[in-house]
Design a protein around this motif. Structure first.
Motif, PDB file in Angstrom:
ATOM      1  N   ILE A 205      45.559  84.133  49.657  1.00 32.77           N
ATOM      2  CA  ILE A 205      45.542  82.875  48.908  1.00 32.77           C
ATOM      3  C   ILE A 205      45.031  81.743  49.783  1.00 32.77           C
ATOM      4  O   ILE A 205      45.492  81.560  50.913  1.00 32.77           O
ATOM      5  N   ALA A 206      44.079  80.975  49.278  1.00 38.41           N
ATOM      6  CA  ALA A 206      43.578  79.788  49.959  1.00 38.41           C
ATOM      7  C   ALA A 206      44.169  78.548  49.295  1.00 38.41           C
ATOM      8  O   ALA A 206      44.284  78.489  48.067  1.00 38.41           O
ATOM      9  N   VAL A 207      44.528  77.560  50.098  1.00 39.27           N
ATOM     10  CA  VAL A 207      45.083  76.310  49.575  1.00 39.27           C
ATOM     11  C   VAL A 207      44.168  75.157  49.972  1.00 39.27           C
ATOM     12  O   VAL A 207      43.765  75.046  51.140  1.00 39.27           O
ATOM     13  N   LEU A 208      43.814  74.320  48.993  1.00 38.68           N
ATOM     14  CA  LEU A 208      42.934  73.183  49.256  1.00 38.68           C
ATOM     15  C   LEU A 208      43.737  71.963  49.688  1.00 38.68           C
ATOM     16  O   LEU A 208      44.885  71.777  49.263  1.00 38.68           O
ATOM     17  N   GLY A 209      43.126  71.119  50.499  1.00 39.94           N
ATOM     18  CA  GLY A 209      43.789  69.915  50.996  1.00 39.94           C
ATOM     19  C   GLY A 209      43.996  68.886  49.903  1.00 39.94           C
ATOM     20  O   GLY A 209      43.299  68.878  48.882  1.00 39.94           O
ATOM     21  N   ILE A 210      44.946  67.999  50.144  1.00 41.59           N
ATOM     22  CA  ILE A 210      45.255  66.950  49.180  1.00 41.59           C
ATOM     23  C   ILE A 210      44.236  65.818  49.272  1.00 41.59           C
ATOM     24  O   ILE A 210      43.732  65.323  48.264  1.00 41.59           O
ATOM     25  N   ALA A 247      39.134  71.799  53.243  1.00 42.00           N
ATOM     26  CA  ALA A 247      38.490  70.637  52.625  1.00 42.00           C
ATOM     27  C   ALA A 247      37.846  71.081  51.314  1.00 42.00           C
ATOM     28  O   ALA A 247      37.015  71.992  51.293  1.00 42.00           O
ATOM     29  N   ALA A 248      38.225  70.438  50.216  1.00 45.83           N
ATOM     30  CA  ALA A 248      37.810  70.899  48.887  1.00 45.83           C
ATOM     31  C   ALA A 248      36.313  70.731  48.639  1.00 45.83           C
ATOM     32  O   ALA A 248      35.713  71.523  47.913  1.00 45.83           O
ATOM     33  N   ASP A 249      35.684  69.717  49.264  1.00 42.15           N
ATOM     34  CA  ASP A 249      34.284  69.433  48.939  1.00 42.15           C
ATOM     35  C   ASP A 249      33.329  70.530  49.399  1.00 42.15           C
ATOM     36  O   ASP A 249      32.298  70.765  48.780  1.00 42.15           O
ATOM     37  N   SER A 250      33.670  71.217  50.475  1.00 45.53           N
ATOM     38  CA  SER A 250      32.778  72.255  50.999  1.00 45.53           C
ATOM     39  C   SER A 250      33.257  73.671  50.703  1.00 45.53           C
ATOM     40  O   SER A 250      32.513  74.633  50.873  1.00 45.53           O
ATOM     41  N   PHE A 251      34.478  73.810  50.239  1.00 48.74           N
ATOM     42  CA  PHE A 251      35.068  75.144  50.070  1.00 48.74           C
ATOM     43  C   PHE A 251      34.295  75.999  49.070  1.00 48.74           C
ATOM     44  O   PHE A 251      33.987  77.158  49.341  1.00 48.74           O
ATOM     45  N   LYS A 258      34.997  83.263  47.757  1.00 44.14           N
ATOM     46  CA  LYS A 258      34.829  84.688  47.519  1.00 44.14           C
ATOM     47  C   LYS A 258      35.671  85.545  48.470  1.00 44.14           C
ATOM     48  O   LYS A 258      35.835  86.745  48.251  1.00 44.14           O
ATOM     49  N   ASN A 259      36.200  84.936  49.533  1.00 41.50           N
ATOM     50  CA  ASN A 259      36.999  85.669  50.515  1.00 41.50           C
ATOM     51  C   ASN A 259      38.481  85.753  50.139  1.00 41.50           C
ATOM     52  O   ASN A 259      39.270  86.331  50.887  1.00 41.50           O
ATOM     53  N   LEU A 264      44.521  77.806  45.434  1.00 41.18           N
ATOM     54  CA  LEU A 264      45.494  76.856  44.910  1.00 41.18           C
ATOM     55  C   LEU A 264      44.991  75.444  45.190  1.00 41.18           C
ATOM     56  O   LEU A 264      44.880  75.035  46.345  1.00 41.18           O
ATOM     57  N   ALA A 265      44.641  74.722  44.121  1.00 50.08           N
ATOM     58  CA  ALA A 265      44.125  73.362  44.248  1.00 50.08           C
ATOM     59  C   ALA A 265      45.272  72.367  44.146  1.00 50.08           C
ATOM     60  O   ALA A 265      46.303  72.636  43.517  1.00 50.08           O
TER      61      ALA A 265
END
Length: 348
Positions: A205-210, A247-251, A258-259, A264-265
């Motif tokens: 699971i990947a989590v995006l920054g606030i 960082a959500a902008d480049s993820f 895909k990895n 989780l946004a």
């Protein structure tokens, strides 16, 4: 081996002035769908017959009084009212809003009773459904209160799955709403649903920054450093494969998504804008974390094209397919949990 009984898919009709009924009719115009499941629509045979004529879909309905009377091989319609309903495509109507919620709540009751196996909801207008009896931002919030478990909005398209820490929350309230307790709860929900509903034994699971750039070490905000990072570290120490914050902008642009088995946004648009851009109208909204299965298409009422026979039904059709597959996966998971040795002896 006993022949598997067809899964009963309950359907709430949504806003009749939108594209909901159109995508339902187009989905079940294909008779092969009846080989896959037994549809149970909560609505009105009179209304559906009017819509069928309008959209020129050759679909026959079997009117019933209760979901437990549904017949396999037919498109069943639970008649929830005998009153006439005025349909004006593309317009918001309090009358239509009340009907949409009656369809939804009666379908939810059938789901609780077990007379349907899966619930697929057509889009509602969140404004015209509000009343003394229904004060919820949407389907998910009502289901979270009515069914057992803790709900999480999970958008699904093939292997792309995007969940939300906060969903229908104003942007100004997002950072204060994200607490260590909420993060742990949502990560656990998404972790468990990946295992039981999608058959992934060790979910990543990947989590995006606030904040933008994950706060840039406090320059653009401290929530990522003070709340998100230490909580994710605690979860990692519990043995879960949780990574980030990113960082959500480049993820998404870097294809890093895909990895992972799920992302989780932090808030609604951070997750749904890239999801809907990548899913091309094939996405499905799944309410994870509950004891029952509910899915919906990834679009709204689309008043601008309502009644014009232009609606693409693929997202609704995918919602039906996804709901059925999740229902099956969950039953397999439960059987294996009861009898772990069965997993070793079962053939794929």
């Amino acid at each position: 081996m006993k022949k598997e009984e067809k899964i009963k898919v309950g359907i709430s009709v949504g806003d009749l002035n939108g594209i909901g009924t159109e995508v339902i009719l187009k989905t079940f115009k294909d008779n092969r769908m009846l080989e896959l499941c037994t549809p149970v629509i909560f609505g009105s045979t009179k209304v559906l017959s009017f819509q069928k004529k309008h959209f020129n879909t050759h679909t026959n309905f079997h009117g019933i009084s209760h979901a437990d009377k549904a017949q396999h091989g037919k498109i069943n319609v639970v008649n929830i009212t005998k009153d006439p309903i005025t349909i004006e495509y593309g317009k918001s109507s309090e009358e239509v809003g009340k009907f949409a919620i009656k369809s939804f709540t009666e379908a939810t009751n059938a789901l609780k009773e077990g007379t349907i196996d899966v619930l697929v909801t057509a889009p509602i207008n969140k404004h015209n459904v509000q009343s003394e009896d229904f004060k919820f931002p949407g389907h998910t919030d009502y289901l979270g209160q009515t069914l057992e478990g803790d709900s999480l909005m999970l958008m699904v398209n093939d292997t792309l799955r995007v969940g939300l820490l906060t969903d229908h929350v104003a942007v100004k309230d997002v950072s204060s709403a994200i607490t260590p307790e909420l993060i742990e709860k949502k990560v656990n929900i998404i972790y468990n649903t990946l295992k039981q509903d999608f058959g992934i034994s060790k979910p990543k699971i990947a989590v995006l920054g606030i904040n933008p750039h994950v706060g840039d070490n406090g320059v653009i905000g401290v929530e990522d450093d003070e709340v998100l990072k230490p909580t994710l570290e605690k979860i990692k120490n519990q043995g879960k494969l949780v990574f980030g914050p990113y960082a959500a902008d480049s993820f998404f642009a870097s294809s890093n998504y895909k990895n992972f088995d799920a992302i989780l946004a932090a808030y609604h648009d951070q997750g749904l804008i890239p999801f809907k851009t990548l899913s091309f109208g094939q996405g499905v909204n799944f309410t994870a974390g509950l004891n029952k299965v509910r899915t919906s298409p990834d679009h709204g009422t689309a008043y601008e094209i309502a009644g014009k026979n232009k609606a693409d039904h693929n997202s609704f059709k995918e919602a039906v397919f996804t709901g059925i597959q999740i229902f099956r996966n969950r039953n397999i998971y439960k059987e294996i949990a009861k009898n772990p040795l069965k997993k070793q002896s079962s053939k794929i």
